[in-house]
Design a protein around this motif. Structure first.
Motif, PDB file in Angstrom:
ATOM      1  N   ALA A 191       0.831  -1.207   0.000  1.00 43.14           N
ATOM      2  CA  ALA A 191       0.000   0.000   0.000  1.00 43.14           C
ATOM      3  C   ALA A 191       0.865   1.257   0.000  1.00 43.14           C
ATOM      4  O   ALA A 191       0.597   2.201  -0.747  1.00 43.14           O
ATOM      5  CB  ALA A 191      -0.926  -0.008   1.215  1.00 43.14           C
ATOM      6  N   LEU A 192       1.910   1.265   0.810  1.00 43.07           N
ATOM      7  CA  LEU A 192       2.808   2.420   0.850  1.00 43.07           C
ATOM      8  C   LEU A 192       3.528   2.589  -0.493  1.00 43.07           C
ATOM      9  O   LEU A 192       3.654   3.707  -0.997  1.00 43.07           O
ATOM     10  CB  LEU A 192       3.823   2.263   1.972  1.00 43.07           C
ATOM     11  N   GLY A 193       3.968   1.485  -1.078  1.00 42.69           N
ATOM     12  CA  GLY A 193       4.623   1.552  -2.389  1.00 42.69           C
ATOM     13  C   GLY A 193       3.686   2.047  -3.470  1.00 42.69           C
ATOM     14  O   GLY A 193       4.094   2.791  -4.369  1.00 42.69           O
ATOM     15  N   THR A 194       2.441   1.648  -3.401  1.00 48.03           N
ATOM     16  CA  THR A 194       1.446   2.101  -4.363  1.00 48.03           C
ATOM     17  C   THR A 194       1.208   3.607  -4.231  1.00 48.03           C
ATOM     18  O   THR A 194       1.120   4.318  -5.233  1.00 48.03           O
ATOM     19  CB  THR A 194       0.121   1.339  -4.164  1.00 48.03           C
ATOM     20  N   VAL A 195       1.145   4.093  -3.014  1.00 46.68           N
ATOM     21  CA  VAL A 195       0.949   5.528  -2.783  1.00 46.68           C
ATOM     22  C   VAL A 195       2.152   6.313  -3.300  1.00 46.68           C
ATOM     23  O   VAL A 195       1.996   7.339  -3.979  1.00 46.68           O
ATOM     24  CB  VAL A 195       0.694   5.816  -1.290  1.00 46.68           C
ATOM     25  N   ILE A 196       3.347   5.835  -3.002  1.00 42.65           N
ATOM     26  CA  ILE A 196       4.555   6.532  -3.451  1.00 42.65           C
ATOM     27  C   ILE A 196       4.626   6.565  -4.970  1.00 42.65           C
ATOM     28  O   ILE A 196       4.926   7.603  -5.565  1.00 42.65           O
ATOM     29  CB  ILE A 196       5.808   5.864  -2.852  1.00 42.65           C
ATOM     30  N   SER A 197       4.348   5.440  -5.623  1.00 41.39           N
ATOM     31  CA  SER A 197       4.390   5.429  -7.089  1.00 41.39           C
ATOM     32  C   SER A 197       3.285   6.300  -7.672  1.00 41.39           C
ATOM     33  O   SER A 197       3.487   6.964  -8.693  1.00 41.39           O
ATOM     34  CB  SER A 197       4.309   4.007  -7.631  1.00 41.39           C
ATOM     35  N   GLY A 198       2.137   6.343  -7.033  1.00 36.27           N
ATOM     36  CA  GLY A 198       1.057   7.219  -7.489  1.00 36.27           C
ATOM     37  C   GLY A 198       1.428   8.696  -7.386  1.00 36.27           C
ATOM     38  O   GLY A 198       1.126   9.487  -8.282  1.00 36.27           O
ATOM     39  N   VAL A 199       2.108   9.063  -6.313  1.00 36.78           N
ATOM     40  CA  VAL A 199       2.549  10.448  -6.142  1.00 36.78           C
ATOM     41  C   VAL A 199       3.577  10.805  -7.212  1.00 36.78           C
ATOM     42  O   VAL A 199       3.528  11.897  -7.796  1.00 36.78           O
ATOM     43  CB  VAL A 199       3.110  10.676  -4.722  1.00 36.78           C
ATOM     44  N   MET A 200       4.517   9.897  -7.483  1.00 36.81           N
ATOM     45  CA  MET A 200       5.514  10.166  -8.521  1.00 36.81           C
ATOM     46  C   MET A 200       4.861  10.342  -9.883  1.00 36.81           C
ATOM     47  O   MET A 200       5.205  11.254 -10.637  1.00 36.81           O
ATOM     48  CB  MET A 200       6.542   9.036  -8.571  1.00 36.81           C
ATOM     49  N   MET A 201       3.911   9.475 -10.203  1.00 35.41           N
ATOM     50  CA  MET A 201       3.239   9.576 -11.496  1.00 35.41           C
ATOM     51  C   MET A 201       2.383  10.844 -11.563  1.00 35.41           C
ATOM     52  O   MET A 201       2.340  11.508 -12.609  1.00 35.41           O
ATOM     53  CB  MET A 201       2.407   8.331 -11.761  1.00 35.41           C
ATOM     54  N   ALA A 202       1.723  11.192 -10.477  1.00 36.65           N
ATOM     55  CA  ALA A 202       0.921  12.418 -10.460  1.00 36.65           C
ATOM     56  C   ALA A 202       1.799  13.655 -10.643  1.00 36.65           C
ATOM     57  O   ALA A 202       1.414  14.598 -11.350  1.00 36.65           O
ATOM     58  CB  ALA A 202       0.143  12.518  -9.145  1.00 36.65           C
ATOM     59  N   LEU A 203       2.974  13.646 -10.049  1.00 36.15           N
ATOM     60  CA  LEU A 203       3.898  14.762 -10.217  1.00 36.15           C
ATOM     61  C   LEU A 203       4.351  14.876 -11.669  1.00 36.15           C
ATOM     62  O   LEU A 203       4.406  15.973 -12.229  1.00 36.15           O
ATOM     63  CB  LEU A 203       5.097  14.577  -9.290  1.00 36.15           C
ATOM     64  N   GLY A 204       4.645  13.750 -12.305  1.00 36.90           N
ATOM     65  CA  GLY A 204       5.025  13.762 -13.714  1.00 36.90           C
ATOM     66  C   GLY A 204       3.895  14.243 -14.610  1.00 36.90           C
ATOM     67  O   GLY A 204       4.113  15.021 -15.542  1.00 36.90           O
ATOM     68  N   ILE A 205       2.687  13.805 -14.314  1.00 36.54           N
ATOM     69  CA  ILE A 205       1.526  14.243 -15.098  1.00 36.54           C
ATOM     70  C   ILE A 205       1.282  15.733 -14.907  1.00 36.54           C
ATOM     71  O   ILE A 205       0.986  16.453 -15.868  1.00 36.54           O
ATOM     72  CB  ILE A 205       0.275  13.419 -14.711  1.00 36.54           C
ATOM     73  N   PHE A 206       1.427  16.213 -13.671  1.00 37.89           N
ATOM     74  CA  PHE A 206       1.224  17.630 -13.397  1.00 37.89           C
ATOM     75  C   PHE A 206       2.201  18.499 -14.184  1.00 37.89           C
ATOM     76  O   PHE A 206       1.807  19.471 -14.829  1.00 37.89           O
ATOM     77  CB  PHE A 206       1.369  17.918 -11.898  1.00 37.89           C
ATOM     78  N   VAL A 207       3.480  18.138 -14.146  1.00 39.65           N
ATOM     79  CA  VAL A 207       4.484  18.948 -14.848  1.00 39.65           C
ATOM     80  C   VAL A 207       4.261  18.879 -16.359  1.00 39.65           C
ATOM     81  O   VAL A 207       4.330  19.890 -17.055  1.00 39.65           O
ATOM     82  CB  VAL A 207       5.909  18.494 -14.476  1.00 39.65           C
ATOM     83  N   GLY A 208       3.952  17.695 -16.876  1.00 37.81           N
ATOM     84  CA  GLY A 208       3.703  17.562 -18.313  1.00 37.81           C
ATOM     85  C   GLY A 208       2.453  18.302 -18.757  1.00 37.81           C
ATOM     86  O   GLY A 208       2.453  18.983 -19.787  1.00 37.81           O
ATOM     87  N   ALA A 209       1.387  18.202 -17.989  1.00 38.35           N
ATOM     88  CA  ALA A 209       0.147  18.880 -18.351  1.00 38.35           C
ATOM     89  C   ALA A 209       0.291  20.394 -18.237  1.00 38.35           C
ATOM     90  O   ALA A 209      -0.226  21.139 -19.077  1.00 38.35           O
ATOM     91  CB  ALA A 209      -0.989  18.401 -17.451  1.00 38.35           C
ATOM     92  N   ARG A 210       1.015  20.835 -17.238  1.00 41.52           N
ATOM     93  CA  ARG A 210       1.234  22.272 -17.082  1.00 41.52           C
ATOM     94  C   ARG A 210       2.034  22.823 -18.254  1.00 41.52           C
ATOM     95  O   ARG A 210       1.784  23.913 -18.737  1.00 41.52           O
ATOM     96  CB  ARG A 210       1.959  22.550 -15.773  1.00 41.52           C
ATOM     97  N   LEU A 211       2.991  22.037 -18.723  1.00 40.09           N
ATOM     98  CA  LEU A 211       3.781  22.457 -19.879  1.00 40.09           C
ATOM     99  C   LEU A 211       2.914  22.531 -21.134  1.00 40.09           C
ATOM    100  O   LEU A 211       3.100  23.414 -21.967  1.00 40.09           O
ATOM    101  CB  LEU A 211       4.953  21.498 -20.099  1.00 40.09           C
ATOM    102  N   LEU A 212       1.960  21.619 -21.264  1.00 38.77           N
ATOM    103  CA  LEU A 212       1.051  21.665 -22.418  1.00 38.77           C
ATOM    104  C   LEU A 212       0.093  22.852 -22.345  1.00 38.77           C
ATOM    105  O   LEU A 212      -0.222  23.460 -23.370  1.00 38.77           O
ATOM    106  CB  LEU A 212       0.261  20.364 -22.517  1.00 38.77           C
ATOM    107  N   MET A 213      -0.371  23.176 -21.138  1.00 34.96           N
ATOM    108  CA  MET A 213      -1.318  24.274 -20.989  1.00 34.96           C
ATOM    109  C   MET A 213      -0.647  25.639 -21.056  1.00 34.96           C
ATOM    110  O   MET A 213      -1.219  26.587 -21.575  1.00 34.96           O
ATOM    111  CB  MET A 213      -2.080  24.133 -19.671  1.00 34.96           C
ATOM    112  N   TYR A 214       0.550  25.743 -20.493  1.00 33.55           N
ATOM    113  CA  TYR A 214       1.281  27.016 -20.460  1.00 33.55           C
ATOM    114  C   TYR A 214       2.688  26.811 -21.040  1.00 33.55           C
ATOM    115  O   TYR A 214       3.667  26.757 -20.290  1.00 33.55           O
ATOM    116  CB  TYR A 214       1.407  27.539 -19.024  1.00 33.55           C
ATOM    117  N   PRO A 215       2.802  26.710 -22.353  1.00 35.91           N
ATOM    118  CA  PRO A 215       4.120  26.413 -22.936  1.00 35.91           C
ATOM    119  C   PRO A 215       5.149  27.530 -22.772  1.00 35.91           C
ATOM    120  O   PRO A 215       6.346  27.274 -22.831  1.00 35.91           O
ATOM    121  CB  PRO A 215       3.812  26.172 -24.417  1.00 35.91           C
ATOM    122  N   ASP A 216       4.710  28.748 -22.551  1.00 34.53           N
ATOM    123  CA  ASP A 216       5.648  29.860 -22.408  1.00 34.53           C
ATOM    124  C   ASP A 216       6.097  30.085 -20.965  1.00 34.53           C
ATOM    125  O   ASP A 216       6.908  30.977 -20.707  1.00 34.53           O
ATOM    126  CB  ASP A 216       5.032  31.149 -22.939  1.00 34.53           C
TER     127      ASP A 216
END
Length: 66
Positions: free
Chosen positions: A7-32
């Motif tokens: 369960a702890l490993g699942t939470v940690i991997s979920g946080v890492m993936m969410a952080l990657g998605i956040f940075v990637g999506a933010r770059l798509l929404m605000y490229p400048d």
């Protein structure tokens, strides 16, 4: 104990993936306005955390089965 570790490993991997998605999506929404200073670093950051989170989840799932 194994269920808590999984369960702890699942939470940690979920946080890492969410952080990657956040940075990637933010770059798509605000490229400048990259979060880390440059677009290339944002892309590398997003890809690293997506890959690391996926690999961590896959490893935790494999250990739980074995």
């Amino acid at each position: 104990m194994a269920n808590a570790r999984f369960a702890l490993g699942t939470v940690i991997s979920g946080v890492m993936m969410a952080l990657g998605i956040f940075v990637g999506a933010r770059l798509l929404m605000y490229p400048d306005a990259p979060l880390t200073g440059t677009r290339v670093l944002d892309i590398a950051f997003a890809l690293f955390f997506l890959a690391r989170g996926g690999l961590h989840f896959w490893t935790m799932r494999r250990r739980a089965r074995g």
